[in-house]
Motif scaffolding. Sequence first.
Motif, PDB file in Angstrom:
ATOM      1  N   ARG A 167       5.809  78.173  34.979  1.00  9.90           N
ATOM      2  CA  ARG A 167       6.202  79.392  35.691  1.00  9.90           C
ATOM      3  C   ARG A 167       4.947  80.199  36.110  1.00  9.90           C
ATOM      4  O   ARG A 167       4.850  80.667  37.231  1.00  9.90           O
ATOM      5  N   LYS A 168       4.021  80.350  35.165  1.00  8.25           N
ATOM      6  CA  LYS A 168       2.806  81.122  35.468  1.00  8.25           C
ATOM      7  C   LYS A 168       1.968  80.423  36.551  1.00  8.25           C
ATOM      8  O   LYS A 168       1.378  81.083  37.409  1.00  8.25           O
ATOM      9  N   THR A 169       1.973  79.079  36.471  1.00  9.72           N
ATOM     10  CA  THR A 169       1.234  78.337  37.509  1.00  9.72           C
ATOM     11  C   THR A 169       1.832  78.586  38.875  1.00  9.72           C
ATOM     12  O   THR A 169       1.121  78.804  39.867  1.00  9.72           O
ATOM     13  N   ARG A 170       3.193  78.533  38.907  1.00 13.57           N
ATOM     14  CA  ARG A 170       3.866  78.800  40.176  1.00 13.57           C
ATOM     15  C   ARG A 170       3.586  80.225  40.665  1.00 13.57           C
ATOM     16  O   ARG A 170       3.358  80.467  41.842  1.00 13.57           O
ATOM     17  N   GLN A 171       3.653  81.178  39.736  1.00 14.75           N
ATOM     18  CA  GLN A 171       3.369  82.568  40.110  1.00 14.75           C
ATOM     19  C   GLN A 171       1.939  82.724  40.610  1.00 14.75           C
ATOM     20  O   GLN A 171       1.667  83.430  41.584  1.00 14.75           O
ATOM     21  N   LEU A 172       1.024  82.035  39.910  1.00  9.33           N
ATOM     22  CA  LEU A 172      -0.367  82.091  40.316  1.00  9.33           C
ATOM     23  C   LEU A 172      -0.564  81.467  41.698  1.00  9.33           C
ATOM     24  O   LEU A 172      -1.296  81.996  42.537  1.00  9.33           O
ATOM     25  N   GLU A 173       0.138  80.336  41.902  1.00  9.33           N
ATOM     26  CA  GLU A 173       0.054  79.708  43.218  1.00  9.33           C
ATOM     27  C   GLU A 173       0.610  80.621  44.300  1.00  9.33           C
ATOM     28  O   GLU A 173       0.072  80.713  45.402  1.00  9.33           O
ATOM     29  N   SER A 174       1.743  81.289  43.930  1.00 13.16           N
ATOM     30  CA  SER A 174       2.349  82.209  44.889  1.00 13.16           C
ATOM     31  C   SER A 174       1.403  83.376  45.211  1.00 13.16           C
ATOM     32  O   SER A 174       1.224  83.769  46.365  1.00 13.16           O
ATOM     33  N   LEU A 175       0.809  83.909  44.087  1.00 12.96           N
ATOM     34  CA  LEU A 175      -0.141  84.999  44.298  1.00 12.96           C
ATOM     35  C   LEU A 175      -1.347  84.531  45.104  1.00 12.96           C
ATOM     36  O   LEU A 175      -1.874  85.253  45.963  1.00 12.96           O
ATOM     37  N   ASN A 176      -1.785  83.313  44.797  1.00 14.72           N
ATOM     38  CA  ASN A 176      -2.931  82.763  45.526  1.00 14.72           C
ATOM     39  C   ASN A 176      -2.608  82.586  47.017  1.00 14.72           C
ATOM     40  O   ASN A 176      -3.425  82.874  47.888  1.00 14.72           O
ATOM     41  N   GLN A 177      -1.373  82.096  47.268  1.00 19.35           N
ATOM     42  CA  GLN A 177      -0.957  81.949  48.655  1.00 19.35           C
ATOM     43  C   GLN A 177      -0.882  83.302  49.366  1.00 19.35           C
ATOM     44  O   GLN A 177      -1.282  83.449  50.525  1.00 19.35           O
ATOM     45  N   GLU A 178      -0.337  84.294  48.613  1.00 23.86           N
ATOM     46  CA  GLU A 178      -0.265  85.643  49.181  1.00 23.86           C
ATOM     47  C   GLU A 178      -1.666  86.186  49.458  1.00 23.86           C
ATOM     48  O   GLU A 178      -1.929  86.803  50.497  1.00 23.86           O
ATOM     49  N   LEU A 179      -2.559  85.919  48.487  1.00 29.20           N
ATOM     50  CA  LEU A 179      -3.943  86.368  48.669  1.00 29.20           C
ATOM     51  C   LEU A 179      -4.591  85.665  49.869  1.00 29.20           C
ATOM     52  O   LEU A 179      -5.276  86.299  50.675  1.00 29.20           O
ATOM     53  N   GLU A 180      -4.346  84.350  49.952  1.00 22.49           N
ATOM     54  CA  GLU A 180      -4.901  83.623  51.082  1.00 22.49           C
ATOM     55  C   GLU A 180      -4.335  84.132  52.402  1.00 22.49           C
ATOM     56  O   GLU A 180      -5.051  84.224  53.407  1.00 22.49           O
ATOM     57  N   ARG A 181      -3.003  84.443  52.370  1.00 21.62           N
ATOM     58  CA  ARG A 181      -2.395  84.984  53.572  1.00 21.62           C
ATOM     59  C   ARG A 181      -3.037  86.318  53.957  1.00 21.62           C
ATOM     60  O   ARG A 181      -3.369  86.555  55.132  1.00 21.62           O
ATOM     61  N   ARG A 182      -3.205  87.170  52.937  1.00 27.30           N
ATOM     62  CA  ARG A 182      -3.802  88.470  53.224  1.00 27.30           C
ATOM     63  C   ARG A 182      -5.256  88.329  53.672  1.00 27.30           C
ATOM     64  O   ARG A 182      -5.704  89.037  54.581  1.00 27.30           O
TER      65      ARG A 182
END
Length: 633
Positions: free
Chosen positions: A130-145
């Motif tokens: 779950r944390k990996t997925r959240q981290l990936e999601s956050l990373n994707q959001e960060l990359e998007r931003r």
Amino acid sequence: MEETKDKVNILLVDDQPAKLLSYEVVLRDLDENLLKAQSATEALEILLKTEVAVVLVDVCMPDLDGFELAAMIRDHPRFKRTAILFISAIHLTDTDYLRGYEMGGVDYVPVPVVPELLRAKVKVFAELYRKTRQLESLNQELERRVAERTAEVRASAERLRESERNRSVALAAGQMGSLEWEVTTGVCTCDAGLYRIFGIEPSPKTLSIVDIRRFFKDDDFVRVERLVSEQPDAQTFQTDVRVARPNGDLRFCVSAAAMTASPEGGVSRVNIVMIDITDRKQAEERQYMLAREVDHRARNALAVVQAIVRLTRASSQPDYIAAVEGRIHALAQAHTLLSETRWQGAHVERLVSEELAPYRGGDNSRVIIHGPPVFLTPEKAQNVALAIHELATNSAKYGALSVSKGTVNVKWDVENGVVTIDWDEADGPPVRAPSSQGFGTKIMNASIKHQIGGNVAWDWRPSGLRCTLQIPIGTDGSAGPISVPQGQNLVQLAAGAMKRVLLAEDEAIIGMMMREFLLEFGLFVVGPCCTVREALAAAAGEFDCAILDLNLGGEAIYPVASMLVERNIPFAFVSGYGRESIDRQFADVPILQKPITRESLMSYLGEILGGPGAAGSIPSKDQGLGARPALSA
């Protein structure tokens, strides 16, 4: 408020339904999605359709054991990081453990299963997933931003570049350049536009304020520095400066500056925009010169008309009107031809043809004109036009054009820089030489001989007049010896010795009029001199004052004026230009504006020579070019 978690999928794989049920009961408290498969094949089908966080697989299964299933799962790119836990009821050797880890397993759960241990291990890997997925999601959001911000930065940078390009284009189009001057350090930064104004190639070298000063004429930039130092509280100022380019060109610029104050007081930075207004100033100067030239030509034309009106003599009012109108019309025709070439000159053929057109009528055989193409300068064109008019008018009164059978043949040729125009009359009344010169003859002699350095020859043959005009068209129009006409009808201007006046005027008719004025005043007239060379020769003689046309044949009269100043002889300028056109060294010399009047000339001479005396008499009858026997009355 407790945060709602995203449930993950946990796949339970075992060929025994009872075990699957027991695993489900043990892991129910984790509150995750539990998926069940009773074979490796079923497990693979679920994995291909669903994202799974943890796979709990039995080692011993009939079709594929747990190790083989784990190997198949790991071979798929999607499941490289899926956590696989082995459950084994048999005793495993170290080799079995090593094999399981090589197949992608992350842990073992022995049978009998301890519920707490199983829940703990599954929970750890579920949370990790779950944390990996959240981290990936956050990373994707960060990359998007980051991507959005990068795009914004790039767009902003592009806008800045575009703005700079537009600014550079605007500066170049407006012939502008900018300078940033750090007052405290003296460092100056110039853009490409300023280098263009300076007339040098852009250089990466840092310029100092000392370098900048060298590009300005005299102390122009020092004035800018003075404005900065004397007005520290001002935000902007504007002043005119001149830029002296290395190649010698002088550029005129408007300098607009904005100053930035430092916290300690004073000015820390000055931003200057310079606009090259040289073209505008030159255009204004050309417009000013054109206006002056138009005014000068208009005054000269009026002076010529004034002279014609004053000098024309006739036995009756109708004859006087006809003579004046004819001469003015001849000048107007010459002006029309000159205006067609923007006062570059006129062709002899057009001058002769236009003047003789009224006498041709429907019979072209009466007037024959022929010759090669010859282009005359404006001054010579006007004099030739007036001479042809006098010949034509005289012929219409007394010569071949006064009878129906008379003919006029006008031909011309060019040789050694001289145009020779032959006027040949035939089949007219008998001709004899005149006893005295008429006004027409005087005009031709004065304008052709003295004004443009040509010659006039008369042949009064009984069969008809033949007149030859010689017009120099080379760069030196001062052909023939220098002659200084002497005054006549001497009368005292005031008590004492007779007064002598030097007259310099290149317009023949105006010179004749002024000469007659001076003779009326009882003066001895030296001139009129039509060239500076003649005037210099005459200026060496003895006389009491001088009247000098400011421009003789395109040459300034200043050498003569300087000689008069050295000899302490008073003089006045005559000009169609204003006082602003006079050289500063002669700023105090009186100016008589054209068209000159008898009264203004008398007033000046009265002040210089002590007052007017009795005027001499002037003949009042115009005899034309010469009297013809048949029309002598």
